[in-house]
Design a protein around this motif. Sequence first.
Motif, PDB file in Angstrom:
ATOM      1  N   ILE A 103      30.163  16.776  63.117  1.00  0.00           N
ATOM      2  CA  ILE A 103      30.492  17.792  64.121  1.00  0.00           C
ATOM      3  C   ILE A 103      30.318  17.216  65.536  1.00  0.00           C
ATOM      4  O   ILE A 103      31.187  17.356  66.390  1.00  0.00           O
ATOM      5  CB  ILE A 103      29.613  19.057  63.933  1.00  0.00           C
ATOM      6  N   GLU A 104      29.191  16.521  65.741  1.00  0.00           N
ATOM      7  CA  GLU A 104      28.897  16.034  67.096  1.00  0.00           C
ATOM      8  C   GLU A 104      29.792  14.874  67.518  1.00  0.00           C
ATOM      9  O   GLU A 104      30.212  14.776  68.653  1.00  0.00           O
ATOM     10  CB  GLU A 104      27.424  15.578  67.160  1.00  0.00           C
ATOM     11  N   ASN A 105      30.039  13.955  66.576  1.00  0.00           N
ATOM     12  CA  ASN A 105      30.782  12.743  66.930  1.00  0.00           C
ATOM     13  C   ASN A 105      31.607  12.286  65.724  1.00  0.00           C
ATOM     14  O   ASN A 105      31.221  11.358  65.018  1.00  0.00           O
ATOM     15  CB  ASN A 105      29.754  11.668  67.354  1.00  0.00           C
ATOM     16  N   PRO A 106      32.743  12.972  65.471  1.00  0.00           N
ATOM     17  CA  PRO A 106      33.492  12.637  64.249  1.00  0.00           C
ATOM     18  C   PRO A 106      34.039  11.207  64.259  1.00  0.00           C
ATOM     19  O   PRO A 106      34.705  10.817  65.220  1.00  0.00           O
ATOM     20  CB  PRO A 106      34.656  13.646  64.248  1.00  0.00           C
ATOM     21  N   GLN A 107      33.713  10.442  63.239  1.00  0.00           N
ATOM     22  CA  GLN A 107      34.223   9.067  63.109  1.00  0.00           C
ATOM     23  C   GLN A 107      34.817   8.907  61.724  1.00  0.00           C
ATOM     24  O   GLN A 107      34.156   9.189  60.719  1.00  0.00           O
ATOM     25  CB  GLN A 107      33.093   8.057  63.308  1.00  0.00           C
ATOM     26  N   LYS A 108      36.053   8.433  61.685  1.00  0.00           N
ATOM     27  CA  LYS A 108      36.792   8.398  60.419  1.00  0.00           C
ATOM     28  C   LYS A 108      36.131   7.509  59.366  1.00  0.00           C
ATOM     29  O   LYS A 108      35.914   7.929  58.226  1.00  0.00           O
ATOM     30  CB  LYS A 108      38.214   7.909  60.711  1.00  0.00           C
ATOM     31  N   ASP A 109      35.810   6.273  59.739  1.00  0.00           N
ATOM     32  CA  ASP A 109      35.250   5.350  58.747  1.00  0.00           C
ATOM     33  C   ASP A 109      33.881   5.804  58.262  1.00  0.00           C
ATOM     34  O   ASP A 109      33.543   5.667  57.093  1.00  0.00           O
ATOM     35  CB  ASP A 109      35.162   3.921  59.313  1.00  0.00           C
ATOM     36  N   PHE A 110      33.109   6.348  59.200  1.00  0.00           N
ATOM     37  CA  PHE A 110      31.798   6.856  58.801  1.00  0.00           C
ATOM     38  C   PHE A 110      31.982   7.948  57.744  1.00  0.00           C
ATOM     39  O   PHE A 110      31.355   7.930  56.679  1.00  0.00           O
ATOM     40  CB  PHE A 110      31.035   7.410  60.015  1.00  0.00           C
ATOM     41  N   ALA A 111      32.891   8.893  58.034  1.00  0.00           N
ATOM     42  CA  ALA A 111      33.138   9.992  57.093  1.00  0.00           C
ATOM     43  C   ALA A 111      33.541   9.435  55.727  1.00  0.00           C
ATOM     44  O   ALA A 111      32.936   9.772  54.698  1.00  0.00           O
ATOM     45  CB  ALA A 111      34.224  10.910  57.633  1.00  0.00           C
ATOM     46  N   ALA A 112      34.535   8.539  55.709  1.00  0.00           N
ATOM     47  CA  ALA A 112      35.052   8.023  54.435  1.00  0.00           C
ATOM     48  C   ALA A 112      33.963   7.288  53.639  1.00  0.00           C
ATOM     49  O   ALA A 112      33.895   7.402  52.421  1.00  0.00           O
ATOM     50  CB  ALA A 112      36.221   7.083  54.703  1.00  0.00           C
ATOM     51  N   SER A 113      33.102   6.582  54.358  1.00  0.00           N
ATOM     52  CA  SER A 113      32.098   5.742  53.679  1.00  0.00           C
ATOM     53  C   SER A 113      31.012   6.539  52.970  1.00  0.00           C
ATOM     54  O   SER A 113      30.335   6.019  52.079  1.00  0.00           O
ATOM     55  CB  SER A 113      31.410   4.831  54.704  1.00  0.00           C
ATOM     56  N   ARG A 114      30.824   7.800  53.370  1.00  0.00           N
ATOM     57  CA  ARG A 114      29.697   8.568  52.806  1.00  0.00           C
ATOM     58  C   ARG A 114      29.879   8.847  51.312  1.00  0.00           C
ATOM     59  O   ARG A 114      28.919   9.130  50.606  1.00  0.00           O
ATOM     60  CB  ARG A 114      29.473   9.876  53.586  1.00  0.00           C
ATOM     61  N   GLY A 115      31.112   8.774  50.842  1.00  0.00           N
ATOM     62  CA  GLY A 115      31.358   8.984  49.412  1.00  0.00           C
ATOM     63  C   GLY A 115      30.620   7.962  48.577  1.00  0.00           C
ATOM     64  O   GLY A 115      29.935   8.291  47.593  1.00  0.00           O
ATOM     65  N   GLU A 116      30.717   6.688  48.956  1.00  0.00           N
ATOM     66  CA  GLU A 116      30.045   5.614  48.223  1.00  0.00           C
ATOM     67  C   GLU A 116      28.537   5.627  48.517  1.00  0.00           C
ATOM     68  O   GLU A 116      27.718   5.411  47.632  1.00  0.00           O
ATOM     69  CB  GLU A 116      30.547   4.239  48.590  1.00  0.00           C
ATOM     70  N   PHE A 117      28.202   5.887  49.793  1.00  0.00           N
ATOM     71  CA  PHE A 117      26.778   5.892  50.183  1.00  0.00           C
ATOM     72  C   PHE A 117      25.995   6.873  49.313  1.00  0.00           C
ATOM     73  O   PHE A 117      24.972   6.528  48.713  1.00  0.00           O
ATOM     74  CB  PHE A 117      26.685   6.264  51.674  1.00  0.00           C
ATOM     75  N   LEU A 118      26.514   8.105  49.213  1.00  0.00           N
ATOM     76  CA  LEU A 118      25.795   9.142  48.455  1.00  0.00           C
ATOM     77  C   LEU A 118      25.814   8.859  46.949  1.00  0.00           C
ATOM     78  O   LEU A 118      24.822   9.059  46.261  1.00  0.00           O
ATOM     79  CB  LEU A 118      26.413  10.517  48.747  1.00  0.00           C
TER      80      LEU A 118
END
Length: 438
Positions: A103-118
């Motif tokens: 919400i505060e600072n949307p970043q595309k790669d960060f968003a996409a990467s959370r799938g593998e991180f979690l």
Amino acid sequence: MKKVVKFGGSSLASAEQFKKVGNIIHADESRVYVVPSAPGKRFDEDTKVTDMLLHAYESASEGKDIKEEMKAIKARYDEIITGLELKDFSLDQDFEEITKLLIENPQKDFAASRGEFLNGKIMAAYLGIDFIDSAEVIYFNEEGNLNDYKTYKRLGERLSQCERAVIPGFYGMGKDGNIKTFSRGGSDVTGSIVARASKADVYENWTDVSGFLVADPRIVPDPKPIKYITYRELRELSYMGASVLHEDAIFPVRSCGIPINIKNTNAPEDAGTWIVESTCKKQDYVVTGIAGKKDFCTIFISKAMMNAEIGFGRKVLQAFEENNISFEHMPSGIDTMTIVVHADEFMDKEQSVVSAIHRLAEPDSVEIESGLALIAVVGRGMKSASGTAGKLFTALANKGINIKMIDQGSSELNIIIGVENKDFETAIEAIYKTFITK
Ligand code: ADP
Ligand code: ASP
Ligand code: MG
């Protein structure tokens, strides 16, 4: 013996799939480093978690409320956590933090990467082994490519401290200090990097098919699996759309000769496919594999006496370079030259390219056409077998398919043919039936 095992999205889409993965890992104690993807599709119409995250990112960047979307993503993970009966484990706090950041600072790669991180966190808890955040061990350089030196040093050191570990796929740390991902399907690349960094004996890539098949199973029903394929053959096939392994995944292991074994999570006893540097194993067929892609454009340039004009080709290619377009193929005749490009790169810039060709190379005419599909017929055995091209053309002629372009790779490892988009599937089936006879 040390193995790196990468599991794709469908292998980790549900608790039931996670349990199969657990059994595979426990069945062989040399499977020490585990690289998971994000949860993929559980059924055909399902959505991959990576796509859900990318959608949430888009909503967040448009200032929309993402609470419901994040809830749906969390539900995917909670279903897995509950199904695995992981007591005292929760991703509640992670989801709070990720939602806040998006919400505060949307970043595309960060968003996409959370799938593998979690998913990596769940996997580490389920197996009871260490979790290594890829952002701390995989680095990109300014151009967005892997920073080899830093990555292999840090990752190598870190792995040497852990007997077993989970390293999530698909992302690392960008030069600017933000999370960066590989292109889609990039967990395969992470697996390869981990295999090289840990000096593994084998890189096992677990997916939902029993190896690399001679053709795409969505086009040819029940194609034969390939037993052995060389890195070079595979590169040709994956570049041309055989999506089972990311096209860049062979580079890290290739330089140190680590074989890749593609295996099926749903049929672990099947031998799968061995991807190797070189093999003297006899092949069952002259053709190792067939792959292809639709939607290319051709730019057909003619000029009398083109053959005698020094620098003509360079001037034509400069027109593409000026427009930042890479070309795929360049078959040529005496007075003609054809450039094949991806439609999605070319369409918006077509007039600018055509005028640049006229300005730079002064041809007699330039014609452009869209709707071309390219098919690569690949095989290390083609070099020593005669009549392969003849057989191929006969197969297509018998189906009434018009061949728009032919390009034989200089290594004699492949023949690329261009057909109309509408003939794509029929052509692949016809080629398969001609060469794969038993
Ligand atoms: P993962 O999620 O495990 O990374 P992918 O979906 O990326 O799996 O790759 C496996 C899929 O690749 C298969 O389910 C199949 O539909 C597709 N595919 C395309 N071409 C081929 C081929 N020649 N051999 C096997 N699978 C192929
Ligand atoms: N999860 C990522 C994707 O869907 C990476 C991968 O699966 O390899 O593209
Ligand atoms: Mg994949």
